[in-house]
Design a protein around this motif. Structure first.
Motif, mmCIF file in Angstrom:
data_model
loop_
_atom_site.group_PDB
_atom_site.id
_atom_site.type_symbol
_atom_site.label_atom_id
_atom_site.label_comp_id
_atom_site.label_asym_id
_atom_site.label_seq_id
_atom_site.Cartn_x
_atom_site.Cartn_y
_atom_site.Cartn_z
ATOM 1 N N LEU A 243 -73.207 9.932 10.718
ATOM 2 C CA LEU A 243 -72.345 10.933 9.794
ATOM 3 C C LEU A 243 -73.408 11.762 9.138
ATOM 4 O O LEU A 243 -73.167 12.888 9.006
ATOM 5 N N TRP A 244 -74.161 11.151 8.250
ATOM 6 C CA TRP A 244 -75.174 11.956 7.518
ATOM 7 C C TRP A 244 -76.270 12.884 8.379
ATOM 8 O O TRP A 244 -76.469 13.973 7.990
ATOM 9 N N ARG A 245 -76.701 12.247 9.410
ATOM 10 C CA ARG A 245 -77.471 13.226 10.396
ATOM 11 C C ARG A 245 -76.910 14.155 10.931
ATOM 12 O O ARG A 245 -77.455 15.353 11.075
ATOM 13 N N PHE A 246 -75.474 14.183 11.301
ATOM 14 C CA PHE A 246 -74.826 15.154 12.061
ATOM 15 C C PHE A 246 -74.212 16.272 11.064
ATOM 16 O O PHE A 246 -73.838 17.370 11.413
ATOM 17 N N ALA A 247 -73.981 15.644 9.781
ATOM 18 C CA ALA A 247 -73.496 16.662 8.969
ATOM 19 C C ALA A 247 -74.797 17.423 8.122
ATOM 20 O O ALA A 247 -74.498 18.294 7.518
ATOM 21 N N GLY A 248 -76.048 16.963 8.489
ATOM 22 C CA GLY A 248 -76.910 17.733 8.079
ATOM 23 C C GLY A 248 -77.397 18.968 8.473
ATOM 24 O O GLY A 248 -77.027 19.252 9.631
ATOM 25 N N ASN A 249 -78.115 19.873 7.816
ATOM 26 C CA ASN A 249 -78.571 21.193 8.392
ATOM 27 C C ASN A 249 -80.024 21.198 8.742
ATOM 28 O O ASN A 249 -80.376 22.352 8.742
ATOM 29 N N VAL A 250 -80.505 20.226 8.872
ATOM 30 C CA VAL A 250 -81.913 20.074 9.290
ATOM 31 C C VAL A 250 -81.920 19.701 10.885
ATOM 32 O O VAL A 250 -81.532 18.599 11.264
ATOM 33 N N PRO A 251 -82.533 20.354 11.758
ATOM 34 C CA PRO A 251 -82.221 20.195 13.260
ATOM 35 C C PRO A 251 -82.927 19.034 13.658
ATOM 36 O O PRO A 251 -82.183 18.482 14.583
#
Length: 478
Positions: A307-315
């Motif tokens: 969740l936090w990875r896919f919601a993040g704006n860091v590729p």
């Protein structure tokens, strides 16, 4: 979760074969450790640094080794790293670094922890499916892309989370109470892992509900929520959420120089369902779990991290590279074991299903390993820099210098120096500068570059194969 299904796939190993089954996990772990460490030593000797992270954790370990607060000047002058991420478990690095003060120590330690984590997984798989298939799953896990990419990305705090998850999940399946301690300690590895602990508590509740009656119903739910295991599940949920909330909203802002949690801005301004790279990551995780792992509720433990990875704006968060998927590998492997153990209700014969699931996991690991950094190393295509020249640059730095460096050289210069990174040095006073091959200063006169960037008058004291050491004359001659 069916904890009494050990014999669904294959009977327990015969007594005369037990000694062989017991040796298999340790043999695989030893071979994995040898591969990991061989790669890391080559990486270290070749001055390959994918990021500044190893330098940061080396400086932290050096502070703990001397009983100091984790002030990491690489992040910024006077920066307390406990205000960056919540990882108090890293205090364990102190005694080890005191004995072996080198950034390589952290790489070897992470490798040993990763290799050790394969032991319970291989052992459980061997007990349930036999020595052959157990070894196959152990090899699949040891070569899993999440672990190998983390090794290539060098040391991070998740080095401790991987064995805690591996042992904790296996011990829970085996009905051992130590599992609660092992999973609970995840909250001290990194702030977001408190949510993983809470997810484990939810899985415990879900498992209790499934055991309360042949079919889940409101009545069986009410009954299950009053059981002892359910109470333990609620405790795990509360424990995980407490440390997540306390770290994000209290501890990290209190210790952070800016009074905030630095990563809030990375969880916005992006589409959760794009780009397609995210779906490739999900497909790889399913393949690592042999697809049949999706039957296990333990797969739910992946959700907080994803969740936090896919919601993040860091590729970097979205894909399969770097260290972000390392903690998902033990979850995938144990879910595969659990999913196969509870597969008796399916029409496909358990042995056939087991062969398919483990084979898919193994093939995925082998393919990803071969195309990744470790595969390049095995094939002899891993590019490294001039070791002798790099070591010469490190040795050319005076003791107790105030050094500024590019990220490649950071971890090598920590012991015995006050060290800054050129990108965050601010207005700190430095008397030595170290740059490595490819640095922009080489396109001009390095002395002029240093004078413009840090002030004063500089001279080159070492220059070989792109490794350059400069000293500030006006400070050192006073």
């Amino acid at each position: 979760m069916d904890q009494d299904s050990d014999r669904l796939v294959r009977p327990t190993a015969l007594p005369e074969k037990e000694h062989r089954v017991k040796r298999i996990p340790w043999i695989i772990a030893a071979l994995a450790a040898a591969l990991y460490c061989s790669f890391s030593v080559t990486q270290w000797n070749g001055f390959i640094s994918p990021s500044w992270d190893l330098g940061i954790f080396t400086q932290l370990a050096n502070q703990y080794a001397h009983f100091n607060a984790p002030i990491v000047d690489i992040k910024g002058p006077g920066y307390n790293l406990l205000g960056d991420h919540f990882h108090p478990i890293l205090i364990l690095l102190g005694p080890v670094f005191r004995l072996f003060p080198s950034g390589l120590t952290l790489l070897i330690l992470q490798n040993l922890l990763f290799a050790w984590s394969s032991v319970p997984i291989t052992r459980l798989a061997s007990q349930k499916f036999g020595a052959g298939w157990g070894a196959a799953l152990g090899v699949s896990y040891a070569l899993s892309w999440g672990l190998l990419e983390a090794i290539a990305a060098q040391f991070h705090e998740i080095a401790f989370a991987v064995p805690l998850l591996a042992f904790g999940l296996v011990h829970w399946i085996e009905g051992r109470k130590r599992a609660y301690i092992e999973i609970g300690l995840l909250a001290f590895v990194k702030e977001d892992l408190g949510l993983t602990v809470a997810a484990f508590g939810f899985v415990m509740l879900l498992s209790t509900w499934g055991q309360a009656a042949p079919r889940r119903s409101f009545a069986s739910l009410k009954k299950s929520l009053t059981s002892r295991q359910a109470r333990n599940g609620w405790l795990m949920i509360c424990w995980g959420f407490f440390w997540f909330v306390a770290s994000i909203w209290i501890i990290l802002p209190l210790l952070n120089p800016g009074g905030v949690w630095d990563y809030t801005g990375r969880l916005s301004e992006t589409s959760f369902f794009a780009p397609a790279e995210k779906y490739v990551t999900l497909a790889l995780l399913l393949a690592s779990a042999g697809i049949i792992g999706i039957r296990s509720p333990l797969m739910l433990l992946m959700i907080p991290t994803l969740l936090w990875r896919f919601a993040g704006n860091v590729p970097y968060y979205w894909g399969w590279e770097w260290h972000y998927s390392a903690i998902l590998m033990p979850i995938a492997a144990v879910s595969l074991i659990d999913g196969l153990s509870s597969s008796s209700s399916l029409k496909i014969p358990p042995r056939t299903l087991g062969a398919l699931g483990i084979s898919l996991s193994l093939l995925t690991s082998l393919a990803m390993a071969w195309t990744g950094p470790v595969g390049s190393y095995v094939r002899g295509n891993y590019y490294v820099l001039d070791q002798r020249a790099g070591e010469g640059a490190v040795n050319a730095v005076r003791d107790n210098a105030r050094v500024v460096s590019d990220f490649r050289m950071l971890a090598y210069l920590v012991p015995g120096n006050t060290l800054y990174w050129e990108g965050t040095v601010g207005d700190a006073t430095v008397d030595t500068a170290v740059i490595s091959p490819g640095h922009s200063a080489h396109s001009q006169h390095p002395e002029e570059w240093a004078s413009k960037k840090f002030g004063g008058t500089w001279k080159i004291v070492y220059d070989q194969s792109g490794f350059t050491v400069l000293e500030r004359i006006d400070l050192l001659t006073q």
